[in-house]
Write an enzyme that holds these catalytic residues in place. Structure first.
Site, PDB file in Angstrom:
ATOM      1  N   HIS A   9       0.825  -1.215   0.000  1.00 30.32           N
ATOM      2  CA  HIS A   9       0.000   0.000   0.000  1.00 30.32           C
ATOM      3  C   HIS A   9       0.859   1.265   0.000  1.00 30.32           C
ATOM      4  O   HIS A   9       2.035   1.243   0.350  1.00 30.32           O
ATOM      5  CB  HIS A   9      -0.923   0.014   1.216  1.00 30.32           C
ATOM      6  CG  HIS A   9      -0.170   0.050   2.511  1.00 30.32           C
ATOM      7  ND1 HIS A   9       0.364   1.209   3.039  1.00 30.32           N
ATOM      8  CD2 HIS A   9       0.165  -0.940   3.364  1.00 30.32           C
ATOM      9  CE1 HIS A   9       0.979   0.934   4.167  1.00 30.32           C
ATOM     10  NE2 HIS A   9       0.882  -0.368   4.396  1.00 30.32           N
ATOM     11  N   GLU A  86      -2.412  -6.693   7.361  1.00 30.70           N
ATOM     12  CA  GLU A  86      -1.083  -6.660   7.974  1.00 30.70           C
ATOM     13  C   GLU A  86      -1.067  -7.498   9.241  1.00 30.70           C
ATOM     14  O   GLU A  86      -2.107  -7.731   9.867  1.00 30.70           O
ATOM     15  CB  GLU A  86      -0.705  -5.203   8.294  1.00 30.70           C
ATOM     16  CG  GLU A  86       0.659  -5.019   8.936  1.00 30.70           C
ATOM     17  CD  GLU A  86       1.820  -5.499   8.083  1.00 30.70           C
ATOM     18  OE1 GLU A  86       1.953  -6.730   7.887  1.00 30.70           O
ATOM     19  OE2 GLU A  86       2.608  -4.659   7.623  1.00 30.70           O
TER      20      GLU A  86
END
Length: 195
Positions: A9, A86
């Site tokens: 990201h 994550e």
């Protein structure tokens, strides 16, 4: 055979400040949005005339990055996969990197209370990617937008621990590409840089 492109990201304020995000849902900042647009343009040129199936983590920083990339490719995000989130860093979430190191030691070997175990991160990442590969139409490449620690685990799996090397990091909006043939992984392009 599937070509899998993993994209980290774009930048967030916590990335810029050196803070650990983990499963905390921090949005992209202006730099992160610009990075997403840039990588979207690069992938659009690379994928000209080829179909891509885009998936992402459901955390906003990955989801927004994926939306920008998909728009550049003239498509939309097909799935948001919690399995691509994550690693949860437990008690260390929100900590700056220097405090983390002083408190817990080296990044990959640290024993952080309430953090997700590394083997669990790898297992769920591989399961989510297998789900995405299975869902993608035939003859379609897969682009998955996820997070640094999770992508590191996938790279370590694919290269039997050869990459990332000690001291290398995966920059925001970095791109790492693999060829998947059933259970066989081959890394085609690697995004790690020395710190």
């Amino acid at each position: 055979m599937t070509i899998l492109t993993l994209v980290r990201h774009g930048e967030t304020d916590w990335n810029a400040g050196g803070r650990i995000q983990g499963s905390t849902d921090i949005p992209l900042n202006a730099t992160g949005r610009a990075q997403a647009r840039e990588v979207g343009e690069i992938l659009a040129a690379e994928y000209a005339g080829r179909a891509a199936f885009v998936v992402s983590s459901d955390l906003s920083r990955a989801a927004e990055t994926a939306d920008v990339i998909a728009a550049a490719l003239g498509t939309s995000v097909a799935r948001r996969l919690p399995g691509l989130q994550e690693r949860s860093y437990g008690d260390a979430e929100g900590m700056d990197a220097a405090t983390f190191y002083a408190t817990y030691g080296p990044w990959h070997a640290a024993n952080v209370p309430n953090a997700e175990a590394w083997p669990v991160v790898r297992e769920r990442a591989l399961a989510a990617l297998a789900e995405a590969v299975a869902a993608a139409p035939a003859d379609t490449d897969l682009i998955a937008v996820a997070h640094g620690a999770l992508i590191r685990e996938v790279i370590m799996h694919a290269t039997d621990g050869e990459f990332p090397r000690e001291g290398e990091r995966l920059p925001n909006c970095s791109v790492t590409t693999f060829r998947l043939d059933d259970e066989a992984w081959e890394m085609l392009a690697y995004a790690g840089v020395a710190t």
